[in-house]
Design an enzyme around this catalytic site. Structure first.
Site, short mmCIF file in Angstrom:
data_model
loop_
_atom_site.label_atom_id
_atom_site.label_comp_id
_atom_site.label_asym_id
_atom_site.label_seq_id
_atom_site.Cartn_x
_atom_site.Cartn_y
_atom_site.Cartn_z
N TYR A 1 0.81 -1.22 0.00
CA TYR A 1 0.00 0.00 0.00
C TYR A 1 0.85 1.27 0.00
O TYR A 1 0.69 2.13 -0.87
CB TYR A 1 -0.95 0.00 1.20
CG TYR A 1 -1.83 1.22 1.24
CD1 TYR A 1 -2.94 1.33 0.40
CD2 TYR A 1 -1.57 2.28 2.11
CE1 TYR A 1 -3.75 2.45 0.42
CE2 TYR A 1 -2.37 3.41 2.14
CZ TYR A 1 -3.46 3.49 1.30
OH TYR A 1 -4.25 4.61 1.31
N LYS B 1 1.40 4.28 -3.05
CA LYS B 1 1.11 5.70 -2.95
C LYS B 1 2.37 6.54 -3.23
O LYS B 1 2.26 7.65 -3.77
CB LYS B 1 0.54 6.03 -1.56
CG LYS B 1 -0.84 5.42 -1.31
CD LYS B 1 -1.87 5.86 -2.37
CE LYS B 1 -3.25 5.36 -2.07
NZ LYS B 1 -4.26 5.79 -3.06
#
Length: 253
Positions: free
Chosen positions: A176, A180
């Site tokens: 994750y 980003k």
């Protein structure tokens, strides 16, 4: 084709959470909002709720990992409205189901499942490229096009590498958070390419918002998380591009 002076905004993953709150805010500002959702029923339910509140909203079936739905969404938007003024790339997954990134020990780099990493990047990075490129011809028809990519403070290398920083309590992440970080880099590259065309491209860090993605463990409401997104979606012509912002201002890369 419907001609309108209202701005047209497309939001991916708009049937719930920050995406839905953003749609509600933009509709309240007088924009026509196109609410992208993988499930047509959920999308129409969300759009109907915005319409019930007095907004102009339309459900759009859109799975950012499905090229056919991306192409169809672009075709329909062009046929119906002729242009797009705002694109908000909001759809994202953690890769850990509904478990908060705070608890995502399955993302620790030394033991992470590569298929999970691929799935997260497919939605959070490659999906953004797919949707952005499909919508760029429509954005170029707008007098003031804006692109906002939903990032996270967890994507900040500066914050993650600070042993005394605010993210020290999070377990290391190979899925994750790096997705980003990659999205932030992608935001800068799109901004560099498109600044000559007047297209402002920025990344938003909404904060720790209570949504399905973290099993509603966040301490901010979706409406609070949407504030910075709306701000970047409505920038004036002299606004920033290639930036990374929270509601409090610039976030370190």
């Amino acid at each position: 084709m419907q001609t309108t002076d209202q701005k047209i905004a497309l939001i991916t993953g708009a049937n719930k959470g920050i995406g839905r709150a953003t749609a509600e805010r933009l509709a309240g500002l007088g924009m026509t909002v196109l609410m992208g959702a993988r499930d047509p029923g959920h999308g129409e339910e969300a759009a109907a709720a915005v319409r019930a509140g007095g907004g102009d909203a339309h459900a759009v079936t859109l799975d950012v990992t499905d090229a056919a739905t991306v192409r169809e969404a672009a075709r329909w938007t062009g046929e119906r409205f002729g242009r797009l003024d705002v694109l908000i790339n909001n759809a994202a997954i953690t890769g850990s189901g509904r478990v908060s990134p705070v608890d995502a020990v399955d993302q620790i780099p030394s033991g992470v499942d590569l298929d999970m990493v691929r799935a997260v990047f497919e939605t959070n990075v490659f999906g953004v490229i797919a949707v952005t490129n499909a919508m760029l011809p429509l954005l170029r028809r707008s007098p003031a096009p804006r692109i906002v990519n939903l990032s996270s403070g967890g994507g900040s290398l500066a914050l993650n590498s600070d042993p005394d920083g605010p993210l020290t309590g999070l377990p290391p992440s190979a899925a994750y958070s790096p997705s980003k970080t990659a999205l932030n880099a992608l935001t800068v590259q799109y901004a560099n390419e498109l600044r000559k065309d007047g297209i402002l491209v920025n990344a938003a860090a909404p904060g720790y918002v209570a949504t399905d993605i973290n099993d509603h463990q966040g301490f901010l409401t979706p409406a609070q998380g949407a504030e910075v997104v709306v701000r970047l979606a409505t920038l004036d012509a002299d606004g920033p591009t290639a930036g990374f912002f929270s509601v409090d201002g610039p976030v370190p890369w």
